[in-house]
Design a protein around this motif. Structure first.
Motif, PDB file in Angstrom:
ATOM      1  N   GLU A  87      56.189  89.764  51.723  1.00 33.05           N
ATOM      2  CA  GLU A  87      56.974  89.797  52.955  1.00 33.05           C
ATOM      3  C   GLU A  87      56.885  91.193  53.074  1.00 33.05           C
ATOM      4  N   GLN A  88      56.504  91.903  53.946  1.00 32.70           N
ATOM      5  CA  GLN A  88      57.110  93.063  54.691  1.00 32.70           C
ATOM      6  C   GLN A  88      57.369  93.497  55.597  1.00 32.70           C
ATOM      7  N   CYS A  89      57.765  92.030  56.837  1.00 37.52           N
ATOM      8  CA  CYS A  89      58.526  92.368  57.851  1.00 37.52           C
ATOM      9  C   CYS A  89      58.360  90.871  58.037  1.00 37.52           C
ATOM     10  N   LEU A  90      59.580  90.377  58.940  1.00 38.76           N
ATOM     11  CA  LEU A  90      59.620  89.214  59.799  1.00 38.76           C
ATOM     12  C   LEU A  90      59.600  89.289  60.972  1.00 38.76           C
ATOM     13  N   ASP A  91      58.719  89.002  61.432  1.00 33.65           N
ATOM     14  CA  ASP A  91      58.175  89.124  63.458  1.00 33.65           C
ATOM     15  C   ASP A  91      58.449  87.880  64.529  1.00 33.65           C
ATOM     16  N   ALA A  92      58.617  86.896  64.037  1.00 31.06           N
ATOM     17  CA  ALA A  92      59.082  85.129  64.817  1.00 31.06           C
ATOM     18  C   ALA A  92      60.293  84.873  63.959  1.00 31.06           C
ATOM     19  N   VAL A  93      60.992  84.398  64.443  1.00 28.11           N
ATOM     20  CA  VAL A  93      62.233  82.512  64.539  1.00 28.11           C
ATOM     21  C   VAL A  93      62.127  82.041  65.214  1.00 28.11           C
ATOM     22  N   ALA A  94      62.662  80.503  64.942  1.00 25.24           N
ATOM     23  CA  ALA A  94      63.125  79.741  65.616  1.00 25.24           C
ATOM     24  C   ALA A  94      64.054  78.652  65.541  1.00 25.24           C
ATOM     25  N   MET A  95      65.321  77.940  66.087  1.00 22.55           N
ATOM     26  CA  MET A  95      65.911  76.767  65.233  1.00 22.55           C
ATOM     27  C   MET A  95      65.588  75.630  65.896  1.00 22.55           C
ATOM     28  N   ILE A  96      65.464  74.795  64.611  1.00 21.90           N
ATOM     29  CA  ILE A  96      65.635  73.622  64.744  1.00 21.90           C
ATOM     30  C   ILE A  96      66.579  72.872  65.396  1.00 21.90           C
ATOM     31  N   ASP A  97      67.781  73.226  64.635  1.00 21.44           N
ATOM     32  CA  ASP A  97      69.066  72.258  64.967  1.00 21.44           C
ATOM     33  C   ASP A  97      69.978  73.614  64.374  1.00 21.44           C
ATOM     34  N   GLU A  98      71.006  73.479  64.820  1.00 20.44           N
ATOM     35  CA  GLU A  98      72.335  74.634  64.251  1.00 20.44           C
ATOM     36  C   GLU A  98      72.337  74.688  62.323  1.00 20.44           C
ATOM     37  N   GLU A  99      71.328  74.450  62.311  1.00 17.68           N
ATOM     38  CA  GLU A  99      71.867  75.078  60.716  1.00 17.68           C
ATOM     39  C   GLU A  99      70.295  75.314  60.212  1.00 17.68           C
ATOM     40  N   THR A 100      69.279  74.637  60.500  1.00 13.20           N
ATOM     41  CA  THR A 100      68.167  75.236  60.111  1.00 13.20           C
ATOM     42  C   THR A 100      67.251  75.668  60.960  1.00 13.20           C
ATOM     43  N   PHE A 101      66.022  76.957  60.400  1.00  8.57           N
ATOM     44  CA  PHE A 101      65.653  78.025  60.925  1.00  8.57           C
ATOM     45  C   PHE A 101      64.381  77.725  60.431  1.00  8.57           C
ATOM     46  N   VAL A 102      63.826  78.493  61.371  1.00  9.93           N
ATOM     47  CA  VAL A 102      62.250  79.289  60.621  1.00  9.93           C
ATOM     48  C   VAL A 102      61.818  79.711  60.788  1.00  9.93           C
ATOM     49  N   THR A 103      61.133  80.734  59.763  1.00 14.90           N
ATOM     50  CA  THR A 103      60.523  82.395  60.192  1.00 14.90           C
ATOM     51  C   THR A 103      59.230  82.469  60.317  1.00 14.90           C
ATOM     52  N   GLY A 104      58.098  83.221  59.759  1.00 22.04           N
ATOM     53  CA  GLY A 104      57.487  84.088  60.280  1.00 22.04           C
ATOM     54  C   GLY A 104      57.374  85.482  59.873  1.00 22.04           C
ATOM     55  N   SER A 105      55.999  85.939  59.727  1.00 27.56           N
ATOM     56  CA  SER A 105      55.708  87.361  58.782  1.00 27.56           C
ATOM     57  C   SER A 105      54.702  87.723  58.466  1.00 27.56           C
ATOM     58  N   ASP A 106      54.858  88.766  57.929  1.00 27.91           N
ATOM     59  CA  ASP A 106      52.913  89.833  58.202  1.00 27.91           C
ATOM     60  C   ASP A 106      52.905  88.859  57.219  1.00 27.91           C
ATOM     61  N   SER A 107      53.212  88.249  55.580  1.00 27.02           N
ATOM     62  CA  SER A 107      52.142  87.680  54.860  1.00 27.02           C
ATOM     63  C   SER A 107      51.535  86.618  55.253  1.00 27.02           C
ATOM     64  N   GLY A 108      52.117  85.973  56.153  1.00 27.66           N
ATOM     65  CA  GLY A 108      51.302  84.593  57.254  1.00 27.66           C
ATOM     66  C   GLY A 108      52.512  83.465  56.140  1.00 27.66           C
ATOM     67  N   ALA A 109      53.293  83.781  56.088  1.00 31.06           N
ATOM     68  CA  ALA A 109      54.076  82.976  55.304  1.00 31.06           C
ATOM     69  C   ALA A 109      54.911  81.966  56.588  1.00 31.06           C
ATOM     70  N   LEU A 110      55.253  80.452  56.065  1.00 30.64           N
ATOM     71  CA  LEU A 110      56.361  80.348  57.355  1.00 30.64           C
ATOM     72  C   LEU A 110      57.410  79.921  56.318  1.00 30.64           C
ATOM     73  N   SER A 111      58.018  79.920  56.405  1.00 26.75           N
ATOM     74  CA  SER A 111      59.922  80.043  55.358  1.00 26.75           C
ATOM     75  C   SER A 111      60.196  78.892  56.295  1.00 26.75           C
ATOM     76  N   LEU A 112      61.222  77.639  55.868  1.00 34.03           N
ATOM     77  CA  LEU A 112      62.258  77.112  56.504  1.00 34.03           C
ATOM     78  C   LEU A 112      63.597  77.370  55.475  1.00 34.03           C
ATOM     79  N   TRP A 113      64.965  77.647  56.195  1.00 29.73           N
ATOM     80  CA  TRP A 113      66.065  78.267  56.222  1.00 29.73           C
ATOM     81  C   TRP A 113      67.016  77.102  56.160  1.00 29.73           C
ATOM     82  N   SER A 114      67.668  76.868  55.138  1.00 31.51           N
ATOM     83  CA  SER A 114      68.624  76.427  55.137  1.00 31.51           C
ATOM     84  C   SER A 114      70.549  77.156  55.667  1.00 31.51           C
ATOM     85  N   ILE A 115      71.195  77.102  56.874  1.00 31.15           N
ATOM     86  CA  ILE A 115      72.565  77.384  56.354  1.00 31.15           C
ATOM     87  C   ILE A 115      73.598  77.707  55.108  1.00 31.15           C
TER      88      ILE A 115
END
Length: 579
Positions: A401-429
């Motif tokens: 990943e060289q750049c993060l391009d998109a983000v969306a919140m699923i709930d107040e503690e979970t979000f998803v990001t998309g990058s230039d490497s085509g990776a979809l990442s699930l995050w938690s606080i």
């Protein structure tokens, strides 16, 4: 001569007690009980003679309580907090029963009490806590019919469409493009209702519209305001009901790349290429605060109902959660990379998940493997992705990943990001690194695939040698808040629908694909409201801003039309197990 107070009867008794001579307490208690009994018998005799005493309701209120309907406003305090909670709970359960009865017709009351009512109460409690709880992805896993529920809104923009928004009731769609114009559409009829044309740069009146590319758009949760931001460094506020321009903010020092309204409030959050995040109050049309922290321009922002927002910093590869009330921020580090070990592990995990779900007869109908069987398009896309992952693992290709391009919140503690490497990442606080990563989610560019076929697997012309892999980066993300449903898009010709996994193992699985040609620069999704607010089965509408070029540049071009595409997905209450 005055009587001495020390000769009083009470004092004499007290002195006797102090001297250690106790008073005959047993005899005094007996006398007291006899007197009380005599008094009670006398009152009973008097009540038998006088009927008015029995009918005196005011004397009985303290014993039996008054009728709640006959109480005045001054007596409302007699209801305790526990009684109020019990009364409200009974009223709410009654409403749920009525709504369920109207929705299902004949029903088993005991089954509803066990399942639907308890589930609804638990869902509401989880939503108030800020965690996702509703599972709706299985309702939309059926194959997409391109002729039903699909509409293309054409002839609105001369240049690529960069962003899109939809009103909460699903009636109107707003789109912005590189021509600087804002277009209002009727979703049902597809008609163009209003066009706010872009202004010329030399003769531009900045109080009437944008004079450069519109890059971001946001809709307020009450459906009254639309906010647009662009490369001209300005934020414009528009009225949905009156179709007029309300105001403009020009405090940003570079292009405005992201906008979002806080749910339930008319608070607007904006991010910009100047590395700042700003807060605005639209009711007062005033500036509130500025947040600093990004080391590169912020490219996307999202927020829900809490007083917080999440942004991504582009090439600084950070995801930041801004806690506005606490004046603090949480920093999450991106930059994940693919290698042979991770790709092989991803394939093994998918195989294990599929075998476990197929061998378990008690697997619920919402399981991803069952949904794939019913949707041939999703199954074919999954097999194609697995073949690509095998080739990349064989050639030991590393995509970082060289750049993060998109983000969306699923709930107040979970979000998803998309990058230039085509990776979809699930995050938690609770973790600084992604808890789950789906690599190369939208494949690679076509030239890599063609070179692989021509070479026949030759080592000298392998995918990772003379023809470096160019993955398709994630251009847009959208999620239905507090549910297990999210969407991702790129330039590969598909919008992908993902379902969050249930249980302790975090992750998501592909359940559906929607064909869309061109660069999908923006996504917006909403649940269509129903007549009964307690009904959880709702249709969803997905809108996509499609263009020939990416949102932030012109370094690539696809053969497509500059349109806004609208998809109406009807909900399916049950999944057909025979499919």
């Amino acid at each position: 001569m005055a009587k001495d107070r020390f000769l009083a009867q009470g004092v004499t008794t007290t002195k006797r007690q102090r001297n250690g001579k106790p008073v005959n307490s047993s005899s005094s208690k007996k006398d007291t009980r006899r007197a009380n009994k005599a008094t009670a018998l006398k009152n009973i005799d008097d009540s038998e003679d006088d009927d008015d005493v029995i009918g005196d309701v005011d004397n009985l209120e303290h014993t039996y309580g008054a009728d709640r309907n006959e109480l005045s406003s001054d007596d409302e305090f007699l209801e305790t907090a526990a009684e109020k909670r019990l009364r409200l709970a009974k009223e709410y359960i009654g409403k749920v029963k009525v709504a369920t009865d109207a929705d299902t017709g004949e029903f088993d009351a005991a089954q509803i009490d066990r399942d639907l009512i308890a589930e609804r109460l638990l869902t509401d409690a989880r939503e108030r806590s800020g965690r996702w709880s509703r599972r709706i992805a299985a309702q939309f896993a059926h194959p997409v019919d391109s002729q039903v529920g699909y509409r293309a809104l054409r002839n609105g923009h001369r240049l690529p469409v960069t962003c899109v928004a939809i009103t909460p009731d699903g009636h109107f769609v707003y789109s912005g493009g590189k021509d600087g114009s804002l277009v209002k559409w009727d979703r049902v009829s597809g008609k163009k209702l209003k066009v706010f044309s872009g202004q010329k740069k030399k003769l531009a009146n900045h109080n009437l519209g944008h004079c450069d590319h519109i890059l971001a758009i946001a809709m307020s949760s009450d459906g009254k305001y639309v906010a647009t931001g662009g490369r001209d460094r300005r934020i414009h506020i528009w009225s949905v009901q009156n179709d007029v321009h309300l105001g403009v903010f020009h405090q940003h020092k570079d292009a405005v790349t992201g906008l979002v309204f806080r749910r339930g409030y008319n608070h607007l959050y904006s991010c910009s290429a100047d590395r700042m995040v700003k807060l605005w109050n639209i009711d007062d049309m005033g500036y509130m605060d500025t947040l600093f922290g990004h080391q590169d321009g912020a490219v996307a922002i999202d927020a829900l109902q809490r007083e917080q927002a999440v942004t991504i910093g582009g090439r600084d590869r950070t995801l930041r959660l801004w806690k506005i009330a606490d004046e603090s921020q949480l920093v999450f580090r991106g930059g994940t990379a693919t290698d042979q070990r991770k790709l092989t592990k991803m394939l093994k995990d998918d195989d294990k998940t599929g075998k476990d779900s197929e061998s378990n007869e008690k697997t619920p109908a919402t399981d991803a493997s069952l949904l794939r069987k019913q949707n041939p398009d999703a199954k074919a896309d999954i097999e194609q992705h697995r073949d690509l992952a095998r080739r990349l693992a064989r050639d030991e290709v590393e995509l970082r990943e060289q750049c993060l391009d998109a983000v969306a919140m699923i709930d107040e503690e979970t979000f998803v990001t998309g990058s230039d490497s085509g990776a979809l990442s699930l995050w938690s606080i609770h973790k600084k690194k992604p808890v789950f990563v789906h690599h190369v989610s939208h494949g690679v560019h076509q030239d890599n695939t063609e070179a692989e076929k021509i070479s026949g697997g030759d080592e000298e012309t392998a995918v990772g040698q003379k023809n470096p892999v160019r993955p398709r980066w994630i251009t847009a993300l959208a999620a239905v808040p507090f549910t297990d449903l999210l969407f991702s898009a790129s330039s590969d010709g598909f919008i992908r629908m993902w379902q969050l996994r249930s249980g302790k193992a975090p992750g998501f699985d592909l359940v559906n694909v929607v064909p869309v040609a061109g660069y999908v620069n923006g996504l917006a999704v909403c649940e269509l409201p129903s007549k009964d607010q307690l009904v959880t089965k709702k249709d969803i509408v997905l809108t996509a801003a499609v263009g020939q070029e990416p949102r932030l540049g012109r370094w690539a071009k696809e053969k497509a039309r500059n349109v806004v595409k609208v998809f109406h997905f009807p909900s399916k209450h049950t999944v057909n197990n025979k499919a």
